[in-house]
Design a protein around this motif. Structure first.
Motif, mmCIF file in Angstrom:
data_model
loop_
_atom_site.group_PDB
_atom_site.id
_atom_site.type_symbol
_atom_site.label_atom_id
_atom_site.label_comp_id
_atom_site.label_asym_id
_atom_site.label_seq_id
_atom_site.Cartn_x
_atom_site.Cartn_y
_atom_site.Cartn_z
ATOM 1 N N THR A 160 5.161 -7.793 -1.921
ATOM 2 C CA THR A 160 5.178 -9.082 -2.645
ATOM 3 C C THR A 160 3.903 -10.272 -1.981
ATOM 4 O OG1 THR A 160 4.461 -9.231 0.184
ATOM 5 C CG2 THR A 160 7.411 -8.876 -0.130
ATOM 6 N N GLU B 101 14.045 -2.654 0.824
ATOM 7 C CA GLU B 101 14.005 -2.299 -0.463
ATOM 8 C C GLU B 101 13.808 -0.984 -1.158
ATOM 9 O OE1 GLU B 101 12.024 -4.681 -2.804
ATOM 10 O OE2 GLU B 101 12.160 -6.160 -1.111
ATOM 11 N N LEU C 184 4.540 -2.303 -6.669
ATOM 12 C CA LEU C 184 5.907 -3.336 -7.121
ATOM 13 C C LEU C 184 5.570 -4.303 -5.092
ATOM 14 C CD1 LEU C 184 8.476 -4.192 -7.592
ATOM 15 C CD2 LEU C 184 8.918 -2.623 -6.894
ATOM 16 N N ASP D 60 3.868 -0.241 -2.778
ATOM 17 C CA ASP D 60 4.131 -1.363 -2.120
ATOM 18 C C ASP D 60 2.264 -1.268 -1.547
ATOM 19 O OD1 ASP D 60 4.841 -3.713 -0.614
ATOM 20 O OD2 ASP D 60 5.890 -2.660 0.948
ATOM 21 N N LYS E 265 7.131 -8.562 -6.282
ATOM 22 C CA LYS E 265 8.891 -8.481 -6.007
ATOM 23 C C LYS E 265 9.199 -9.958 -5.705
ATOM 24 C CE LYS E 265 8.512 -4.562 -2.482
ATOM 25 N NZ LYS E 265 8.387 -3.970 -1.729
ATOM 26 N N TYR F 179 14.705 -9.151 -9.803
ATOM 27 C CA TYR F 179 14.367 -7.323 -9.604
ATOM 28 C C TYR F 179 14.766 -6.409 -10.490
ATOM 29 C CZ TYR F 179 13.058 -3.342 -6.205
ATOM 30 O OH TYR F 179 12.993 -2.446 -5.774
#
Length: 137
Positions: free
Chosen positions: A90, A16, A88, A59, A111, A118
């Motif tokens: 999942t 990432e 940012l 994240d 994401k 992206y």
């Protein structure tokens, strides 16, 4: 007028981090990116004060000090609370989204699976903050 940003990227996944760098390189703008692999490292970076951080890209799912824990700490700190923080992650869990906005985030991006999506999200995110008038004050 666009401004070069000092970005703190708080992300534990090497792939990432590479993707983020790749998108910014493709944009042709040399924003300064400081990396932290978790919230604990990010706090040390922010408290160091060698670099003024213009925006935090965060994240949520990380070891040691996760994104929500980190967010709770910085939003209670008078010196750090006003740094724009964009998630940012999942996680599209409604509870995560609500908890982040309750703690004063500036945006929330899930994401996407496709790299093109992206890339589009990151370009819009960085484009917005590099032109935001609040960043010039």
């Amino acid at each position: 007028m666009s401004q070069l940003l000092n970005i703190l990227l708080v992300e534990d996944d090497t792939i990432e981090v590479m993707k983020f760098h790749r998108v910014l390189k493709a944009m042709g703008i040399n924003h300064k990116i400081t990396e932290a692999a978790n919230g604990e490292e990010a706090l040390f970076t922010l408290k160091d004060r060698e670099v003024n951080t213009d925006i935090i890209i965060l994240d949520l799912n990380m070891p040691k000090l996760n994104g929500l824990e980190f967010l709770n700490i910085i939003k209670r700190d008078e010196a750090l609370r006003y740094i724009p923080t964009v998630i940012l992650t999942t996680s599209n869990n409604h509870h995560d989204v609500a908890a982040c906005y309750k703690n004063g985030i500036s945006g929330y991006f899930v994401k996407p699976l496709k790299y093109a999506d992206y890339e589009d999200n990151i370009k819009k995110l960085i484009g917005y903050w590099s032109k935001n008038e609040l960043m010039y004050q």
